[in-house]
Design an enzyme around this catalytic site. Structure first.
Site, short mmCIF file in Angstrom:
data_model
loop_
_atom_site.label_atom_id
_atom_site.label_comp_id
_atom_site.label_asym_id
_atom_site.label_seq_id
_atom_site.Cartn_x
_atom_site.Cartn_y
_atom_site.Cartn_z
N ASP A 99 56.82 -23.60 34.55
CA ASP A 99 55.94 -23.58 35.72
C ASP A 99 56.04 -22.23 36.43
O ASP A 99 57.10 -21.88 36.95
CB ASP A 99 56.33 -24.70 36.68
CG ASP A 99 55.44 -24.76 37.92
OD1 ASP A 99 54.51 -25.57 37.94
OD2 ASP A 99 55.69 -23.98 38.88
N TYR A 115 54.10 -15.53 42.18
CA TYR A 115 55.50 -15.31 41.83
C TYR A 115 55.73 -13.92 41.26
O TYR A 115 56.86 -13.43 41.23
CB TYR A 115 56.00 -16.34 40.80
CG TYR A 115 55.96 -17.78 41.25
CD1 TYR A 115 55.69 -18.15 42.57
CD2 TYR A 115 56.20 -18.80 40.33
CE1 TYR A 115 55.65 -19.47 42.95
CE2 TYR A 115 56.17 -20.13 40.70
CZ TYR A 115 55.88 -20.46 42.01
OH TYR A 115 55.84 -21.78 42.37
N LYS A 167 49.10 -21.05 38.67
CA LYS A 167 48.40 -21.51 39.86
C LYS A 167 47.53 -20.41 40.44
O LYS A 167 47.89 -19.22 40.35
CB LYS A 167 49.41 -21.97 40.93
CG LYS A 167 50.51 -22.89 40.40
CD LYS A 167 51.54 -23.20 41.47
CE LYS A 167 52.72 -23.96 40.89
NZ LYS A 167 53.67 -23.07 40.19
#
Length: 281
Positions: free
Chosen positions: A48, A53, A78
């Site tokens: 994930d 990030y 995401k």
């Protein structure tokens, strides 16, 4: 490599997802590359990440170097808050896929609701389009309220396959989990071990860990698994990566689960932002 294999949970589109995955939040790109490779060696197949990030490229390099076939893996990323909107989401997806080095993504998520920005319905429509085009196998959201989950379903007729949200024994989210279960939405836990180590020093968890010859972290992960949550613990330390994976071998009894359920602090247990009011770039 251990002999453990993660259970696969059914998604509401007929696919499955490994229940125990590996998260890479707050990891620099180079660190994430090595950590994900280590996680693959231990046995993880579900990774994930997220655009914000800053480590999608590192995850992509680890995937390429692993020698694992794409069909053996389950990769999530995401769309970030500043990329919300229909066309912006499609463009952000293309950029994420380039960094990951993938042709098809297993799961794409809206990272935050961003209620004041108010673009989550058009962003959800973009995810639906990506799924229809075969570029994403599964779609879902993170950090939504029950009301927003209802709204996107009413607006589009499409129910998310996963809702990823802060969940741990101090903040177990029973209302959201109940709503998700009724709708066939899998509940996924971020910060499943809390933050800062406070939760893992909890006497209740230490007692249960001693009873089973396990660690408090393994007890918490086993609790998530017992509840049916998808869980993505994060650590860059090889020993802890392996320790978390070995939680698959721990089975809690009903008394253990009830004791952990009793740690619920309600809203006071929240450590992250409140999706109902938070808006940030």
């Amino acid at each position: 490599m251990t002999n453990f294999v993660s259970p696969e949970l059914p998604l509401n589109n007929g696919r499955t997802i490994p229940q125990l995955g590996y998260g890479v939040w707050q990891m620099e790109d180079q660190v994430a590359e090595g950590a994900v490779l280590n996680a693959f060696e231990v046995g993880y197949r579900h990774i994930d990440t997220a655009r914000i990030y800053g480590n999608e490229a590192g995850v992509g390099r680890a995937i390429a170097a692993s020698g694992l076939a794409p069909e053996e893996l389950f990769i999530t990323t995401k769309v970030w808050n500043s990329d919300q909107g229909y066309q912006q989401t499609l463009d952000a997806f293309d950029a994420s896929m380039e960094r990951l080095g993938l042709q098809t993504l297993d799961l794409y998520l809206i990272h935050w609701l961003q209620p004041k920005q108010g673009k989550y319905v058009e962003t959800w429509n973009a995810l639906i389009e990506l799924q229809k085009a075969g570029r994403v196998r599964s779609i879902g959201v993170c950090n939504f309220t029950t009301e927003a989950l209802q709204e996107i379903e009413e607006a589009t007729g499409v129910v998310p396959e996963i809702h990823q949200v802060e969940t741990h024994p101090y903040f177990p989210q029973p209302e959201l989990r109940s709503y998700a279960a009724a709708k066939g939405i899998l509940h996924q836990s971020w910060s499943p071990l809390g933050q800062g180590g406070e939760l893992l020093a909890e006497p209740v968890l230490e007692r249960i860990a001693a009873k089973h010859g396990a660690t408090p972290a393994q007890v918490v992960i086993a609790w998530h698994l017992a509840l049916g949550n998808v869980v993505i613990p994060k650590s860059a330390t090889p020993a802890r990566i392996a320790e978390n994976w070995a939680a698959l071998g721990l089975t809690l009894d009903a008394g253990d689960i009830a004791a952990i359920d009793g740690l619920d602090q309600g809203r006071a247990g929240r450590i992250g932002a409140d999706p109902a009011v938070s808006d940030f770039a």
